[in-house]
Every structure is written in C-alpha cells, then in structure tokens.
Design a protein around this motif. Sequence first.
Motif, PDB file in Angstrom:
ATOM      1  N   ILE A 164       0.824  -1.227   0.000  1.00  0.00           N
ATOM      2  CA  ILE A 164       0.000   0.000   0.000  1.00  0.00           C
ATOM      3  C   ILE A 164       0.852   1.269   0.000  1.00  0.00           C
ATOM      4  CG2 ILE A 164      -1.876  -1.217   1.156  1.00  0.00           C
ATOM      5  CD1 ILE A 164      -1.174   0.288   3.714  1.00  0.00           C
ATOM      6  N   VAL A 166       3.021   2.556   2.332  1.00  0.00           N
ATOM      7  CA  VAL A 166       2.966   3.327   3.575  1.00  0.00           C
ATOM      8  C   VAL A 166       4.170   3.008   4.455  1.00  0.00           C
ATOM      9  CG1 VAL A 166       1.686   3.674   5.739  1.00  0.00           C
ATOM     10  CG2 VAL A 166       0.455   3.547   3.563  1.00  0.00           C
ATOM     11  N   SER A 170       4.183   5.660  10.149  1.00  0.00           N
ATOM     12  CA  SER A 170       3.078   6.600   9.934  1.00  0.00           C
ATOM     13  C   SER A 170       1.998   6.389  10.990  1.00  0.00           C
ATOM     14  CB  SER A 170       2.459   6.383   8.546  1.00  0.00           C
ATOM     15  OG  SER A 170       3.397   6.570   7.515  1.00  0.00           O
ATOM     16  N   LEU A 175      -3.323   8.757   7.999  1.00  0.00           N
ATOM     17  CA  LEU A 175      -3.561   8.115   6.703  1.00  0.00           C
ATOM     18  C   LEU A 175      -4.807   8.682   6.033  1.00  0.00           C
ATOM     19  CD1 LEU A 175      -2.935   4.312   7.435  1.00  0.00           C
ATOM     20  CD2 LEU A 175      -1.312   6.011   6.584  1.00  0.00           C
ATOM     21  N   LYS A 178      -8.419   6.555   1.752  1.00  0.00           N
ATOM     22  CA  LYS A 178      -8.127   5.475   0.810  1.00  0.00           C
ATOM     23  C   LYS A 178      -7.028   4.559   1.351  1.00  0.00           C
ATOM     24  CE  LYS A 178      -6.880   4.327  -3.944  1.00  0.00           C
ATOM     25  NZ  LYS A 178      -6.043   3.191  -3.487  1.00  0.00           N
ATOM     26  N   LYS A 179      -5.994   5.154   1.930  1.00  0.00           N
ATOM     27  CA  LYS A 179      -4.899   4.339   2.459  1.00  0.00           C
ATOM     28  C   LYS A 179      -5.353   3.511   3.658  1.00  0.00           C
ATOM     29  CE  LYS A 179      -1.527   5.250  -0.331  1.00  0.00           C
ATOM     30  NZ  LYS A 179      -0.954   4.187  -1.191  1.00  0.00           N
ATOM     31  N   ASP A 182      -7.182   0.692   2.208  1.00  0.00           N
ATOM     32  CA  ASP A 182      -6.223  -0.233   1.593  1.00  0.00           C
ATOM     33  C   ASP A 182      -5.542  -1.095   2.658  1.00  0.00           C
ATOM     34  OD1 ASP A 182      -6.769   0.785  -0.903  1.00  0.00           O
ATOM     35  OD2 ASP A 182      -4.962   2.022  -1.031  1.00  0.00           O
ATOM     36  N   LEU A 183      -5.215  -0.476   3.782  1.00  0.00           N
ATOM     37  CA  LEU A 183      -4.563  -1.193   4.875  1.00  0.00           C
ATOM     38  C   LEU A 183      -5.426  -2.358   5.344  1.00  0.00           C
ATOM     39  CD1 LEU A 183      -2.302  -1.235   7.127  1.00  0.00           C
ATOM     40  CD2 LEU A 183      -3.855   0.195   8.470  1.00  0.00           C
ATOM     41  N   GLN A 241       7.578   4.061   0.044  1.00  0.00           N
ATOM     42  CA  GLN A 241       6.640   3.995   1.151  1.00  0.00           C
ATOM     43  C   GLN A 241       6.618   5.333   1.873  1.00  0.00           C
ATOM     44  OE1 GLN A 241       8.204  -0.379   2.034  1.00  0.00           O
ATOM     45  NE2 GLN A 241       6.530   0.100   3.448  1.00  0.00           N
ATOM     46  N   LYS A 242       5.522   6.020   1.733  1.00  0.00           N
ATOM     47  CA  LYS A 242       5.404   7.401   2.219  1.00  0.00           C
ATOM     48  C   LYS A 242       5.173   7.461   3.722  1.00  0.00           C
ATOM     49  CE  LYS A 242       2.764  11.666   1.479  1.00  0.00           C
ATOM     50  NZ  LYS A 242       1.688  12.310   0.684  1.00  0.00           N
ATOM     51  N   TYR A 244       3.419   9.383   6.386  1.00  0.00           N
ATOM     52  CA  TYR A 244       2.307  10.328   6.506  1.00  0.00           C
ATOM     53  C   TYR A 244       2.379  11.065   7.846  1.00  0.00           C
ATOM     54  CZ  TYR A 244       0.166   8.373   2.325  1.00  0.00           C
ATOM     55  OH  TYR A 244      -0.088   7.963   1.028  1.00  0.00           O
TER      56      TYR A 244
END
Length: 244
Positions: A164, A166, A170, A175, A178-179, A182-183, A241-242, A244
């Motif tokens: 995803i 992430v 984070s 998040l 949407k994330k 998704d998780l 992988q961002k 957040y």
Amino acid sequence: MPEGPTIVLMKEDLRKFVGEKVISAVGNARIDRDELVGKTLKEIRLYGKQTYLIFDEVSVRIHLLMFGSYEIDEQTKPDKSLKLGLTFKKGKMLFYTCSVKLVDDAFLKTVDWEADVMSDDWSPKKAKEKLKSQPKMMVCDALMDQEIFSGVGNIIKNEVMFRIGVHPESPVGNLPTKKLNDLIEEARNYSFDFLKWKRIDQLKKHWQVYHQKKCPKCGEEIIRKDTGKGKRSSFYCEKDQKLY
C-alpha cells in the motif's frame, strides 16, 4: 512465530479428528488432561494465531508462540517438548513447545471472532472503528495488534505496508481514507496470498521487502529498523513507502 495462514493449514491437518472421541491425553502442559478423555471433538475454531479444540463443556486453546510445532499421528520429538498429545481412533495430534490452556464456553463467548482476518466472520468495518479510535498508533503496531488484525504477523505486516506504499512509522490517524481502507483490505488479501504460496512452498519466493536487500520497484536499498512500541523488525523502502 507462525502467522494466521500457517495455523489455517494446521487446522486442515487436524480436521480428520472432528467427531472423534479422545482415547488418551498425555503431555507436560499444566492442565487436567483427564478432563479430555472420553470427550468428542466437536469443532476446531481459529482466532488468528490461536487454535481452539472445542469439546463438550470444555475446550483447549493452543498457541504455538515463537517456536511451537505440531505433528499428526507419529511422535518424532522428545517427550520433554510434548505439551499435549491426544489419541483418537483415527490417530494422534501432538503439540510441542507451545501454550496449552483449558477454557470454558463462557470464555469462548468473549472472543471477538470478527477480528480474525482469515475468518468468514471477519469485519472490516469493526477493524476500521478500532483503528480510528487509536489515531496516534503507528501503522506497524496497528497491523500487529491481534485485537484488530488477529492472525497478522511480522511477514504479513511488512508486505502489506509495501503493497500500500505506507511507511511503518506513519500514525494511523494521518492516513488518507483510501490508504486506511487499503490497509484493512490488504491485511486480508495478503493473508490469503500467504496461504496460497505456503501450500506450494513458495512463500519466500514472493517476499517483496521482508528480509530483502533491494526494492523491487526502484532498486534502492531496503531499510531494516526496529519500529513501534513492539520494536519488531520493519523492512521498507523510503522512496516507495510514504511517511504520513
């Protein structure tokens, strides 16, 4: 530690004993083994990494912990490792180096079966509510929280976060919707992929970041770091992988 999909495979191996009576019970678990003799195994239920052997009036909770294992029919490991061995007409189930406890029907009613990511009773809605109630929790801790994602272990945790995109540190509350969705979705999806690959002994072949050196997307070095309150190993790509 065996993760949920591995426990599903164990359940499939044990299923042949459902409907059978216990002829004898041995092992060094601190339980009243005599209470199981003569009882019929009615059902096998899973709660993530825990297995419940449900008999009349009493049930056995098996947790393989970090180094537990099991065998069917033939004992090849020493008695000192045998926590519980149950003999049926059709054979034996043997559990080693694990936690074994007797629980009653009242306890079973307290188990949140909807938290098991591989169960037909799995409730993504309830998982989302639990996540939203703890906005400061890191994603790496959230995925390992057995009250939210029962059955998810460190392999699934790392691979889901990579899927995803992430960063493990984070906070859940940061998040985007949407994330977060998704998780929740990929925690279940990857668990079933894990099961599929485990069946054919190809799980490691499909690891993207877990114990890998290079990111399969960009080629950058995979970072390994102990993260979250649990200080469990996280493997991630800082580029893909961002945080957040």
